[in-house]
Design a protein around this motif. Sequence first.
Motif, PDB file in Angstrom:
ATOM      1  N   ARG A  57       0.796  -1.231   0.000  1.00  0.00           N
ATOM      2  CA  ARG A  57       0.000   0.000   0.000  1.00  0.00           C
ATOM      3  C   ARG A  57       0.827   1.280   0.000  1.00  0.00           C
ATOM      4  O   ARG A  57       0.393   2.296   0.520  1.00  0.00           O
ATOM      5  CB  ARG A  57      -0.985   0.010   1.176  1.00  0.00           C
ATOM      6  N   LEU A  59       3.510   3.652  -2.634  1.00  0.00           N
ATOM      7  CA  LEU A  59       4.254   3.830  -3.873  1.00  0.00           C
ATOM      8  C   LEU A  59       5.744   3.797  -3.571  1.00  0.00           C
ATOM      9  O   LEU A  59       6.194   4.349  -2.566  1.00  0.00           O
ATOM     10  CB  LEU A  59       3.904   5.171  -4.518  1.00  0.00           C
ATOM     11  N   PRO A  93      -2.144  -2.179  -9.242  1.00  0.00           N
ATOM     12  CA  PRO A  93      -3.049  -1.049  -9.059  1.00  0.00           C
ATOM     13  C   PRO A  93      -2.516   0.243  -9.680  1.00  0.00           C
ATOM     14  O   PRO A  93      -3.212   1.254  -9.689  1.00  0.00           O
ATOM     15  CB  PRO A  93      -3.156  -0.922  -7.537  1.00  0.00           C
ATOM     16  N   THR A  94      -1.294   0.231 -10.166  1.00  0.00           N
ATOM     17  CA  THR A  94      -0.666   1.399 -10.777  1.00  0.00           C
ATOM     18  C   THR A  94      -0.129   1.009 -12.148  1.00  0.00           C
ATOM     19  O   THR A  94      -0.222  -0.154 -12.552  1.00  0.00           O
ATOM     20  CB  THR A  94       0.491   1.910  -9.902  1.00  0.00           C
ATOM     21  N   GLN A  95       0.458   1.953 -12.834  1.00  0.00           N
ATOM     22  CA  GLN A  95       1.088   1.690 -14.128  1.00  0.00           C
ATOM     23  C   GLN A  95       2.566   2.065 -14.034  1.00  0.00           C
ATOM     24  O   GLN A  95       2.978   3.142 -14.500  1.00  0.00           O
ATOM     25  CB  GLN A  95       0.389   2.477 -15.227  1.00  0.00           C
ATOM     26  N   PRO A  96       3.376   1.198 -13.437  1.00  0.00           N
ATOM     27  CA  PRO A  96       4.790   1.507 -13.288  1.00  0.00           C
ATOM     28  C   PRO A  96       5.459   1.705 -14.645  1.00  0.00           C
ATOM     29  O   PRO A  96       5.080   1.075 -15.637  1.00  0.00           O
ATOM     30  CB  PRO A  96       5.365   0.287 -12.585  1.00  0.00           C
ATOM     31  N   ASP A 110       9.486   3.828 -11.612  1.00  0.00           N
ATOM     32  CA  ASP A 110       8.627   4.497 -10.636  1.00  0.00           C
ATOM     33  C   ASP A 110       7.215   3.935 -10.706  1.00  0.00           C
ATOM     34  O   ASP A 110       6.802   3.381 -11.733  1.00  0.00           O
ATOM     35  CB  ASP A 110       8.551   6.003 -10.912  1.00  0.00           C
ATOM     36  N   GLY A 111       6.474   4.109  -9.615  1.00  0.00           N
ATOM     37  CA  GLY A 111       5.062   3.736  -9.601  1.00  0.00           C
ATOM     38  C   GLY A 111       4.778   2.314  -9.178  1.00  0.00           C
ATOM     39  O   GLY A 111       3.691   1.802  -9.412  1.00  0.00           O
ATOM     40  N   LYS A 113       3.560  -0.458  -6.776  1.00  0.00           N
ATOM     41  CA  LYS A 113       2.663  -0.490  -5.616  1.00  0.00           C
ATOM     42  C   LYS A 113       1.960  -1.845  -5.576  1.00  0.00           C
ATOM     43  O   LYS A 113       1.494  -2.337  -6.594  1.00  0.00           O
ATOM     44  CB  LYS A 113       1.624   0.621  -5.689  1.00  0.00           C
ATOM     45  N   ASN A 115      -1.110  -3.375  -3.407  1.00  0.00           N
ATOM     46  CA  ASN A 115      -2.131  -2.868  -2.494  1.00  0.00           C
ATOM     47  C   ASN A 115      -2.578  -3.859  -1.425  1.00  0.00           C
ATOM     48  O   ASN A 115      -3.448  -3.520  -0.636  1.00  0.00           O
ATOM     49  CB  ASN A 115      -3.334  -2.331  -3.276  1.00  0.00           C
TER      50      ASN A 115
END
Length: 141
Positions: A57, A59, A93-96, A110-111, A113, A115
Motif C-alpha cells: 500500500r 508507492l 493497481p498502478t502503471q509503473p 517508478d510507480g 505499488k 495494495n
Amino acid sequence: MTSLRIVLLAVPLALLGGCMLMGGRPNPNANTSTTRFSESGRYEVSYRPDVTPVPRRALHSWTVELRDRAGRPVDGATIRVDGGMPDHGHGLPTQPAVREALGGGAYVVDGMKFNMGGYWVVDLAIDAPGGDDTVRFELNL
C-alpha cells in the motif's frame, strides 16, 4: 433507496473491502529471487526496491539492472512493466514505468505499488539491442 439497491451496492463494496484487508495467500512454491535470467536466457535481470522490505500500500521505486549473458551491462533498452495477483485475477493497481536510464545497465522504475499482501508477479518486457525477451519476478508479500 430500495433494499435491492442497498444490497447491490453493499455486496461488491464488502467483497472489495475484505479483499483489501485480508489480501491473498503467499505461494509456497514461488521463486522470490531478486535476480533471474530472462525467459530466452538473453539477459540476467535483477531488481532492488528503494524500500526494504517491499512495502504494501505504498508507492515506491525499483532499480532494475540488466546484463547480457557475459555479465556486461545492457544500455539502450526499453522496459515495460506489468504484473498482478494471479490468484485474485487482477493486475497492478498502478502503471509503473521506467523514469530514467542511469547507465551501466541500470533503470529506475517508478510507480510500483502492491495494495495488499499475498502472491504477486511483476513481468518485465525487455526490448534491447541484444533482442527482445521477458522476465517474471515473484513476490510473497
